[in-house]
Design an enzyme around this catalytic site. Sequence first.
Site, PDB file in Angstrom:
ATOM      1  N   ASP A 401      22.387 -56.166  -9.883  1.00  0.00           N
ATOM      2  CA  ASP A 401      20.749 -55.717  -9.419  1.00  0.00           C
ATOM      3  C   ASP A 401      21.290 -57.162  -8.432  1.00  0.00           C
ATOM      4  O   ASP A 401      22.188 -57.388  -7.950  1.00  0.00           O
ATOM      5  CB  ASP A 401      20.690 -56.921 -10.436  1.00  0.00           C
ATOM      6  CG  ASP A 401      18.363 -56.896  -9.827  1.00  0.00           C
ATOM      7  OD1 ASP A 401      18.228 -55.249  -9.034  1.00  0.00           O
ATOM      8  OD2 ASP A 401      17.908 -58.000  -9.746  1.00  0.00           O
ATOM      9  N   LYS A 402      20.357 -55.982  -7.217  1.00  0.00           N
ATOM     10  CA  LYS A 402      20.324 -56.448  -5.772  1.00  0.00           C
ATOM     11  C   LYS A 402      19.896 -58.659  -5.511  1.00  0.00           C
ATOM     12  O   LYS A 402      20.614 -59.251  -5.325  1.00  0.00           O
ATOM     13  CB  LYS A 402      20.179 -55.269  -4.502  1.00  0.00           C
ATOM     14  CG  LYS A 402      20.378 -55.539  -3.611  1.00  0.00           C
ATOM     15  CD  LYS A 402      20.441 -54.863  -2.432  1.00  0.00           C
ATOM     16  CE  LYS A 402      18.747 -55.107  -1.863  1.00  0.00           C
ATOM     17  NZ  LYS A 402      18.231 -55.742  -1.132  1.00  0.00           N
ATOM     18  N   GLU A 479      -0.731 -70.158   7.040  1.00  0.00           N
ATOM     19  CA  GLU A 479      -1.569 -69.482   6.405  1.00  0.00           C
ATOM     20  C   GLU A 479      -2.464 -69.846   5.155  1.00  0.00           C
ATOM     21  O   GLU A 479      -3.283 -69.280   4.470  1.00  0.00           O
ATOM     22  CB  GLU A 479      -0.429 -68.521   5.666  1.00  0.00           C
ATOM     23  CG  GLU A 479      -0.310 -67.993   4.488  1.00  0.00           C
ATOM     24  CD  GLU A 479       1.595 -67.054   4.531  1.00  0.00           C
ATOM     25  OE1 GLU A 479       1.927 -67.679   2.831  1.00  0.00           O
ATOM     26  OE2 GLU A 479       2.034 -66.390   4.601  1.00  0.00           O
ATOM     27  N   ARG A 551      14.025 -57.177   3.572  1.00  0.00           N
ATOM     28  CA  ARG A 551      12.308 -56.422   3.666  1.00  0.00           C
ATOM     29  C   ARG A 551      11.256 -56.106   4.239  1.00  0.00           C
ATOM     30  O   ARG A 551      10.894 -56.985   4.510  1.00  0.00           O
ATOM     31  CB  ARG A 551      12.630 -57.307   1.925  1.00  0.00           C
ATOM     32  CG  ARG A 551      13.732 -57.367   0.757  1.00  0.00           C
ATOM     33  CD  ARG A 551      12.915 -58.035  -0.031  1.00  0.00           C
ATOM     34  NE  ARG A 551      13.331 -57.883  -1.535  1.00  0.00           N
ATOM     35  CZ  ARG A 551      12.835 -57.890  -2.449  1.00  0.00           C
ATOM     36  NH1 ARG A 551      11.530 -58.497  -2.902  1.00  0.00           N
ATOM     37  NH2 ARG A 551      13.527 -57.861  -3.663  1.00  0.00           N
TER      38      ARG A 551
END
Lengths: 1061, 373
Positions: A401-402, A479, A551
């Site tokens: 999996d990455k 945030e 990403r």
Amino acid sequence: CNSSYCRNTDRTIYVGHREPPPGTEAYIPQRFPDNRIVSSKYTFWNFIPKNLFEQFRRIANFYFLIIFLVQLIIDTPTSPVTSGLPLLFVITVTAIKQGYEDWLRHKADNAMNQCPVHFIQHGKLVRKQSRKLRVGDIVMVKEDETFPCDLIFLSSSRGDGTCFVTTASLDGESSHKTHYAVQDTKAFHSEQEIDALHATIECEQPQPDLYNLLFLSKYLYFGMFIFCRPLGSENLLLRGATLKNTEKIFGVAIYTGMETKMALNYQSKSQKRSAVEKSMNVFLIVYLCILISKALINTVLKYVWQSEPFRDEPWYNQKTEPERKRNQFLQAFTDFLAFMVLFNYIIPVSMYVTVEMQKFLGSYFLTWDEEMFDEDTGEGPLVNTSDLNEELGQIEYVFTDKTGTLTENNMEFVECCIEGHVYIPHVICLGPFKGEELFFRALCLCHTVQVKDDDNVDGLKKSQLSRRSRIYISSSPDEVALVEGIQRFELLEVLSFDSVRRRMSVIVKSSTGDIFLFCKGADSSIFPRVKEGKIDQIRSRVERNAVEGLRTLCVAYKKLTAEEYSNAQKMLQNAKLALQDREKKLAEVYEKIERDFILLGATAVEDRLQEKAADTIEALQKAGIKVWVLTGDKMETAAATCYACKLFRRNTQILELTTKKIEEQSLHDVLFDLSKTVLRHSGSLTRDSLSGLSTDMQDYGLIIDGAALSLIMKPRQDGSSGNYRELFLEICRNCSAVLCCRMAPLQKAQIVKLIKLSKEHPITLAIGDGANDVSMILEAHVGIGIIGKEGRQAARNSDYAIPKFKHLKKMLLVHGHFYYVRISELVQYFFYKNVCFIFPQFLYQFFCGFSQQPLYDTAYLTLYNISFTSLPILLYSLMEQHVSADTLKREPSLDVAKNALLRWRAFIYWTFLGVFDAVVFFFGAYFLFDNTIVTSNGQMFGNWTFGTLVFTVLVFTVTLKLALDTHYWTWINHFMIWGSLLFYIVFSLLWGGIIWPFLNYQRMYYVFMQMLSSGPAWLGIILLITVSLLPDVLKKVLCRQLWPTATERIQVKIFFCVISF
Amino acid sequence: MAVNYSAKEEADGHPAGAGPGGGAATGGGGAVKTRKPDNTAFKQQRLPAWQPILTAGTVLPAFFIIGLIFIPIGIGIFVTSNNIREYEIDYTGIEPSSPCNKCLNVSWDSTPPCTCTINFTLEHSFESNVFMYYGLSNFYQNHRRYVKSRDDSQLNGDNSSLLNPSKECEPYRTNEDKPIAPCGAIANSMFNDTLELYHVENDTRTAITLIKKGIAWWTDKNVKFRNPTGDGNNLTALFQGTTKPVNWPKPVYMLDSEPDNNGFINEDFIVWMRTAALPTFRKLYRLIERKSNLQPTLQAGKYSLDITYNYPVHSFDGRKRMILSTISWMGGKNPFLGIAYITVGSICFFLGVVLLIIHHKYGNRNTSADIPN
């Protein structure tokens, strides 16, 4: 409220055992199990029969039982003790082990079942044992207590009807999760109020699925008002989870005991078997054939030989009356069985025990390995099954999996792009746009930030203070500030995230009354649904980011009119109410709602590579292991990661098999083009390697995406489905690295299966950390879970779990290699030593009139495999290191690939070596004894001395053969090898030194001592041992000198290095 | 199984410890320290070890040494074996010319017993003690039915076994409802030819003293075989209630006149009871001790062997032999061991040479190719 939902497949639960008002529904009492958890397999009474049954279901044990019974029934050459004792030993040891484990389970069960639980009965709180809990009981759980069964959350001490739980013991995720009480009951805070509740719950029959939503519907009756309310997994509290930050909650039990989700999840997964075990079974069959043919040959020869009556029954050796009268065929069959019994040791009981012990004990070296311990997480490797140890050294394909496996899954914000403008942290912004506000609003609304109470607050004040002392677990204070803005919005619906849709949405109502739908998700799932916004600019930015290995996440919104919203709400409500195919229906509804977005922007976060990921992949590739990356990420991101971790190198030629390409050409053409490229190259490769110029060979990397894969996998209309698959496999075989992106979890498993079942039957390994990798972990020959951030699901379903990807290197190249070398020697050696053991008995039949006379004494027959020759090989199979661990890491040698040490050639070599040694033992002793005197006092030796001489040579030869094979002599090896020889001598002296009062024969009395007093016997033993070992030494030396294997070259190299220093 | 279970428990945090109050313990935090593996050489698989490898270079000396040791030993054994005097006569009487031919079809109970005399000449004198053997061929003393047909407790003097022998003795367990002592096929078929040796000098036959003690293993005679115990030493009384083996002419307590060689501890009997390994075997019959240092035990010359021919072997195509042999430290004549030692020694030496050549021709290539790396 539609009562047609009420079906037999669902269960109806009456809260507090109150029956519904008469007339509404027929009251069908259902029987549910009590809340007793039974993880134990046996009870006190059924332990012996059940355990015996389980054990004799194994073919080997059953075979030995049959042999034992045959020995009991017919008049056999060896006493039943010889096979009964080892079998009893094996069975007893296993039974004790299993009994002990079961006792521990009983203890754990009892502790569980007896722990006190608070019930509500007639409006009062009652303490009872957990096992007395019934479905429908109302339970009170206090903070830090574990839920005693699966509960529907009725109300909590918190005003908003929420509670927090951790599911650390279920899936390892220690984060706090919020659960919500049922809307209608969340106001009930006292026992009396709860007790007055009159309700029915309908729910599915218990299913093991932990994570998917289960559907529950609940009918509440308040006086005469009846209404129903859908329940979801947010209302369900699972057994095994722990209540946190909440003083107490009330809940009603819906699944109890063995029907709880946790208990259902304890069921073991299917057994995987290693290649070594398979070849072991094949060898066993070969040996069984040898055994049967030996017995047949001897039976036939016996009757040929006996055809002369003076041989069958000479005057000095008459049969008894019943023997004479016996039916000829029955007699022949009995003889056959007797020969079988005589030779049955060729398939050793102890091999199974030794292999089991080797695997069990050997796996400790893995968990003990300091290098595989991760200081950061405090985790070491976990061995969930020791059956596959040696398979680790056999891996040909690694599917990884990455995210979270190759990369750290620790996101760092890099930049965001709002309506085409790029923002980078710590750079002064130019000024607020309209879109910017909306973008950040979308970001902060469209998630589920966790809230944690301050734990240090005194219990009494908690409820008052809790509102103010919340801590937002978030990466930056900004945030948090943004999140606090949430109060201006009212959350209407959450369209939660799933890996198929790859996006999530929220529907909110702003203070001004506008209704928005915010959506964020992977670019591929957002772009097709966007109708306006600066698509091209953002898309190019997203693609650029992806190439850099970042990403990306796209954010979009749309405004809903009140009508649209009420439509959507209705559809959602309907879908949520469905008892069947709820997920499918929900997905359809989501699909309808999430469309026509306005694109806001995109964010990019970086996921750093795991430390030493590149180094590990390089080492694996050097060892000839093909590494495939299977990821759900987009192609560009994944490809960038692959370059970063050196899966693809600069000179790697990338072949693409993606949707984009297939759109241009047909799949057929693309596949043929690719295969032509690859095959032409491989053709030239063989020529190159012939001329010795293959140093800079071109290597290929293949990139394929999920859509293309499903096209390849899809059977074609004309039925020739295998065609593309074969072609695809052919291409893959010639690529050094393959990247599969945009993979759904099930597709990952598909890929693994495709390779696993291809015609070379390579051994595959899948490694991953998340729930989406579980399917491939279960599918591959060896499944490895990373004990990572995305929960413990992968680790729980894996065969081995390791803390970091980098540990794979040592696990495969060192531990796996060692395990394989060790166990293959173990298997071969066991067969060898039993050929040596039994073949002389076979030869002896030719000299004793095929009368099944055993050559060795009963004690020797019994103890040969149990004690004289078992410990050195067990120790060897635990300790052997034919080259050092460092060397293996540096130069991963490949001698063990494809089960090399257990191929037929090796097997036949060992078997013939065994036969040769057996012939040497037997005929050596034969010529030594034949019609001559071997003592200096003229006295004669008998048949038992003959057998003892053969046996002594045998024990010494097989032990010294092992000594010759040992490359790693620690003091323990010395102790075991010389110790077991010494034990044999001491035992023989003792066995022959006493008239044993409980035996009815004294055949061995002083036999061993008398033999040792004879000079020729000593000379003969030395000679025969030398001759038996000679061919093996010669073979070793010649092979090493003339055709050295890679391992041997390295050994020599190190040897000379050591010498020269 | 065990690994499976326990590891799973660890991973899942099996609810065993997850009761009220125990919940905190299942968290990862407390367990961190204990989970760190010990850094011991054993656990890390780094025990100091000797790592030998078998290369031509290391094995070469071993081959030469084995060759150099084995060849002289072989020669020594061979010479010793050749110096041993052995003389063998087949007295079965198959050939019509043989004096024993008349006894060929003798049966157990022929009275009077058939006797025959065979004359032979020893070419060389037997210098040291001479051992007299009888040899049987084609006699399967190692047949399973035969080997187990005995009762060791009975032979060890156990009184209950004396009167109730083991089932294994069937069909030689009882005769006419009386237990047989000694029971079993082995005892029943005890060799009962009598051999007497005479030195013939000028037609006068001098009997050679044959010693019948010391032919059985000391431990057998003194420990393993014992007469039944009871009041007094009268064997006839002790064996009361038993009957003789079917084929025997007289009961076990009349095997010999001397009390310490009678009954179960009769040495001829004990020798017979040690079943031979192969169908062709010899058993020690008598000893001939060297009288004085001046003359050899058996001078070269003419001898005659008087045989009381009781033991039928013709029915199973057997042969009977009488063997006279001297004994060295390594037993009787056995060319096999010496030849084998010489052969193996030579092979080792030869292989050593071959390996030396290979080592020189190929060894340098290997090592030189590897070392620079």
